[in-house]
Write an enzyme that holds these catalytic residues in place. Structure first.
Site, PDB file in Angstrom:
ATOM      1  N   GLY A  82       0.932  -1.331   0.065  1.00  0.00           N
ATOM      2  CA  GLY A  82       0.034  -0.113   0.167  1.00  0.00           C
ATOM      3  C   GLY A  82       0.867   1.351   0.088  1.00  0.00           C
ATOM      4  O   GLY A  82       1.883   1.316   0.546  1.00  0.00           O
ATOM      5  N   ARG A 146       1.354  -5.884  -4.978  1.00  0.00           N
ATOM      6  CA  ARG A 146       1.321  -6.577  -3.818  1.00  0.00           C
ATOM      7  C   ARG A 146       1.692  -8.237  -4.113  1.00  0.00           C
ATOM      8  O   ARG A 146       1.400  -9.119  -3.649  1.00  0.00           O
ATOM      9  CB  ARG A 146      -0.069  -6.712  -2.921  1.00  0.00           C
ATOM     10  N   ASP A 177       4.947  -7.883   5.331  1.00  0.00           N
ATOM     11  CA  ASP A 177       4.974  -8.918   4.300  1.00  0.00           C
ATOM     12  C   ASP A 177       6.005  -8.740   3.233  1.00  0.00           C
ATOM     13  O   ASP A 177       6.712  -9.674   2.699  1.00  0.00           O
ATOM     14  CB  ASP A 177       3.408  -8.940   3.499  1.00  0.00           C
ATOM     15  N   LYS A 203       8.108   0.557   5.246  1.00  0.00           N
ATOM     16  CA  LYS A 203       7.044   1.382   4.969  1.00  0.00           C
ATOM     17  C   LYS A 203       5.817   0.803   5.528  1.00  0.00           C
ATOM     18  O   LYS A 203       5.501  -0.357   5.574  1.00  0.00           O
ATOM     19  CB  LYS A 203       7.187   1.370   3.232  1.00  0.00           C
ATOM     20  N   THR A 204       4.822   1.840   5.778  1.00  0.00           N
ATOM     21  CA  THR A 204       3.395   1.316   5.999  1.00  0.00           C
ATOM     22  C   THR A 204       2.852   2.091   6.961  1.00  0.00           C
ATOM     23  O   THR A 204       3.343   2.638   7.887  1.00  0.00           O
ATOM     24  CB  THR A 204       3.189  -0.122   6.500  1.00  0.00           C
ATOM     25  N   ASP A 206       0.288   1.726   8.411  1.00  0.00           N
ATOM     26  CA  ASP A 206      -0.344   1.086   9.637  1.00  0.00           C
ATOM     27  C   ASP A 206       0.330   1.036  10.887  1.00  0.00           C
ATOM     28  O   ASP A 206       0.045   0.820  11.960  1.00  0.00           O
ATOM     29  CB  ASP A 206      -0.544  -0.544   9.199  1.00  0.00           C
ATOM     30  N   ARG A 253      -4.656  -2.224   8.774  1.00  0.00           N
ATOM     31  CA  ARG A 253      -5.075  -3.441   8.384  1.00  0.00           C
ATOM     32  C   ARG A 253      -5.355  -4.321   9.587  1.00  0.00           C
ATOM     33  O   ARG A 253      -6.434  -4.831   9.719  1.00  0.00           O
ATOM     34  CB  ARG A 253      -4.333  -4.351   7.422  1.00  0.00           C
ATOM     35  N   TYR A 428      -7.786   5.926   2.011  1.00  0.00           N
ATOM     36  CA  TYR A 428      -6.982   6.263   0.983  1.00  0.00           C
ATOM     37  C   TYR A 428      -6.775   7.927   1.156  1.00  0.00           C
ATOM     38  O   TYR A 428      -5.887   8.404   0.327  1.00  0.00           O
ATOM     39  CB  TYR A 428      -7.838   5.709  -0.464  1.00  0.00           C
TER      40      TYR A 428
HETATM   41  P1  FBP Z   1       0.647  -2.011   3.698  1.00  0.00           P
HETATM   42  O1  FBP Z   1       0.621  -3.023   4.822  1.00  0.00           O
HETATM   43  O2  FBP Z   1       1.059  -2.875   2.303  1.00  0.00           O
HETATM   44  O3  FBP Z   1       1.598  -0.687   3.856  1.00  0.00           O
HETATM   45  O4  FBP Z   1      -0.808  -1.594   3.201  1.00  0.00           O
HETATM   46  C1  FBP Z   1      -1.498  -0.904   4.314  1.00  0.00           C
HETATM   47  C2  FBP Z   1      -2.910  -0.455   3.977  1.00  0.00           C
HETATM   48  O5  FBP Z   1      -3.141   0.723   3.671  1.00  0.00           O
HETATM   49  C3  FBP Z   1      -3.792  -1.054   5.006  1.00  0.00           C
HETATM   50  O6  FBP Z   1      -3.813  -0.123   6.006  1.00  0.00           O
HETATM   51  C4  FBP Z   1      -5.104  -1.340   3.958  1.00  0.00           C
HETATM   52  O7  FBP Z   1      -6.056  -2.194   4.979  1.00  0.00           O
HETATM   53  C5  FBP Z   1      -4.496  -1.892   3.148  1.00  0.00           C
HETATM   54  O8  FBP Z   1      -3.387  -1.311   2.735  1.00  0.00           O
HETATM   55  C6  FBP Z   1      -5.483  -1.534   1.929  1.00  0.00           C
HETATM   56  O9  FBP Z   1      -5.094  -2.263   0.731  1.00  0.00           O
HETATM   57  P2  FBP Z   1      -5.087  -1.849  -0.828  1.00  0.00           P
HETATM   58  O10 FBP Z   1      -4.283  -0.647  -0.919  1.00  0.00           O
HETATM   59  O11 FBP Z   1      -4.774  -2.916  -1.419  1.00  0.00           O
HETATM   60  O12 FBP Z   1      -6.548  -1.473  -1.105  1.00  0.00           O
END
Ligand code: FBP
Length: 559
Positions: A82, A146, A177, A203-204, A206, A253, A428
């Site tokens: 993400g 991903r 991941d 990175k994240t 979260d 997440r 987002y």
């Molecule tokens: P990462 O762990 O890859 O950084 O993603 C975080 C995230 O933004 C989560 O908070 C969210 O649940 C998920 O990605 C949403 O995924 P997508 O971008 O595939 O809609």
């Protein structure tokens, strides 16, 4: 020619700050080795799986008077998972360090995430391209994806393209991941004597890729500040109109770090924390009762409005849901092959098939859910096998159940108010914001530092910048071995080595701050209004880190 906004123009000129150890470039560094490290759990299995990269020491960089000459090194970079604010600055930092070390070095970007290295899709970065993206949000410079990088065939294809471009190191910018992928690739490349190094970057948004060595992943700072601004604005609106309850689902997440941080910045009436729900074994009806009681107590004071924060991952932490979702996840593979399921023409028929195939106790839970949530639970898993919680309307599920509960309470004379609700999801909106000064500096430093790790021939490390609540010049640059963060977890029904996610700890000062104040915030309106991220102005506002980082760095109990 692209048209730029006034802020875009100004942000392009921003010069990110570096730790003083990196301020003179990567050729004037020496590295200090700490003690050898161990995996956080399942040491034996992790060591067996990572025979070449396991147990390396923690690295810290220091300035040295001597100048080293860097050999030419071409590097490839991947943005994975993400989006998180600051990704472009990691690449800019990496590019600047690489060119500073040796102008003949080349930086390649693999397109669309890990799939880019497998499919051989790439670009070579130029100074002009990098300059267009400095201090901007998003991952659009090369895109993200991903794809899980784990098979022999994928590794072989990655090696092929690295050989073709004479790449001697790959940087993977990703979350838990993606950095698990980085560790697997690093090990495979050493095992096969390729001489190609792999370095990860944390990175994240979260905020769940952290430990003693990694204080926070990048993007958390900007994303939480963006959500906090929006929550603050909604609080003002609610407090002005006094007629709506706003239910705000906040991205993140699994862990609730983002919801917790946004709540500490804004002080809303209700904040659910998934980890607490799980630890205290709160059922869905316990949660509904807790929320309905606060709504009713506020109504008794004439306040038919409020703000409730719901972490995105909540549904997977409610004990009965967790068990049902685990059962459902195992079933999903079978359902893909199931002729009846695939031929079912209505959602209702699909739900019936699922109900019949789930264990009895889980089947009852599934059956009790509204059709919308059932359908969302049956959507595809992501490539790592995760339920896509961002696509499940947990806030709407809570609203529907609260309405029913309030009706009941009204009929028993326990509730006198009027309940009008509005649902929001902030996710987002925050992932591609202009990085805050903190994220702009942190990311640039992470990228710059990643090249320093490469320059010293290291592999299987995560770029690490520590001491983050201090000014950037006092930040500590170095590397953390990826295997140190790993343990064995069940994925797709099998035990696999993975980087452990850091969840909210209930005995930690950050959660305690919420716990100690939430009764007060529930009934008395103590809303705080953080406003928009400030990029220019006093450092006390512009360079402020998150409440989470500040509390974690003090490690004493807050008031
Ligand atoms: P990462 O762990 O890859 O950084 O993603 C975080 C995230 O933004 C989560 O908070 C969210 O649940 C998920 O990605 C949403 O995924 P997508 O971008 O595939 O809609």
């Amino acid at each position: 020619m692209k048209e730029l906004s006034p802020l875009q123009i100004e942000r392009l000129k921003y010069q990110p700050k570096l730790p003083s150890s990196l301020s003179e470039g990567v050729n004037k560094l020496k590295f200090i080795q700490g003690e050898n490290t161990k995996a956080i759990r399942d040491e034996e299995q992790i060591q067996k799986l990572f025979q070449n990269t396991y147990g390396k020491p923690i690295i810290t960089f220091e300035l040295t008077g001597e100048e080293n000459v860097s050999a030419v090194k071409n590097v490839g970079v991947i943005l994975s998972g993400g989006q998180a604010p600051g990704g472009h600055n990691v690449i800019a930092g990496l590019y600047d360090a690489l060119k500073q070390a040796n102008p003949n070095n080349k930086l390649y970007g693999f397109l669309g995430g890990p799939a880019g290295i497998i499919d051989g899709k790439y670009i070579e970065f130029s100074g002009e391209l990098i300059d267009e993206y400095r201090n901007t949000g998003g991952f659009d410079i090369i895109g993200s994806g991903r794809t899980k990088l784990e098979t022999q065939e994928q590794f072989e294809k990655s090696l092929e393209i690295c050989k073709k471009l004479d790449i001697s190191a790959v940087i993977i910018i990703g979350g838990d991941d993606s950095n698990t992928n980085a560790a697997l690739l690093a090990e495979w490349l050493v095992e096969n004597d390729t001489g190609i190094q792999v370095i990860g970057c944390p990175k994240t948004i979260d905020g769940d890729l952290k430990n003693d060595q990694i204080e926070i992943s990048f993007g958390f700072d900007t994303a939480t500040k963006t959500y906090a601004e929006l929550i603050g604005n909604i609080q003002r609106d609610a407090n002005s109109a006094k007629k709506y309850w706003h239910f705000i689902k906040i991205m993140g997440r699994s862990a609730s770090h983002v919801a917790l941080e946004a709540a500490l910045q804004t002080q809303p009436n209700i904040t659910l924390i998934s980890e607490e729900v799980e630890e205290r074994q709160m059922s869905l009806s316990d949660i509904i009762n807790y929320m309905s009681d606060i709504i009713s107590q506020r109504a008794a004071k004439g306040k038919n409005f409020g703000i409730a924060i719901v972490p995105e991952g909540l549904i997977e932490f409610i004990p009965e849901m967790k068990s049902m979702i685990a059962n459902l996840n195992d079933l999903m593979g079978e359902l893909e092959q199931d002729i009846d399921f695939n031929n079912a023409t209505s959602s209702h028929e699909k739900f019936e098939i699922v109900q019949n195939r789930l264990k009895e106790v889980n089947s009852k839970v599934f059956e009790s859910l509204p059709a919308l949530i059932k359908a969302q639970l049956l959507m595809d898993r992501d490539p790592h096998g995760n339920v896509q919680v961002s696509r499940i309307d947990t806030e709407k599920l809570l609203i529907e159940m609260i309405k029913t509960r309030l009706k009941e309470m009204k009929s028993q004379g326990e509730y006198v108010g009027k309940f009008s609700e509005l649902a929001h999801f902030f996710g987002y909106e925050g992932r591609c914001a202009f990085p805050s000064n903190f994220d702009a500096d942190y990311c640039y430093s992470l990228g710059y530092n990643a090249f320093a790790l490469i320059n010293f021939g290291l592999t299987g490390y995560l770029s690490s910048i520590r001491n983050l609540t201090q000014s950037a010049d006092k930040w500590i640059a170095g590397g953390t071995p990826l295997t140190m963060m790993m343990n064995m977890e069940k994925r797709h029904g099998e035990f696999k080595p993975v980087i452990q996610k850091a969840l909210v700890k209930l005995d930690d000062s950050v959660f305690k701050k919420l716990e100690n104040n939430r009764e007060d915030w529930a009934l008395n309106d103590k809303y705080k209004f953080p406003g928009a991220i400030q990029y220019f102005g006093p450092s006390s506002v512009c360079d402020l880190t998150t409440v989470t980082l500040q509390l974690e760095s003090v490690k004493e109990s807050p008031q």
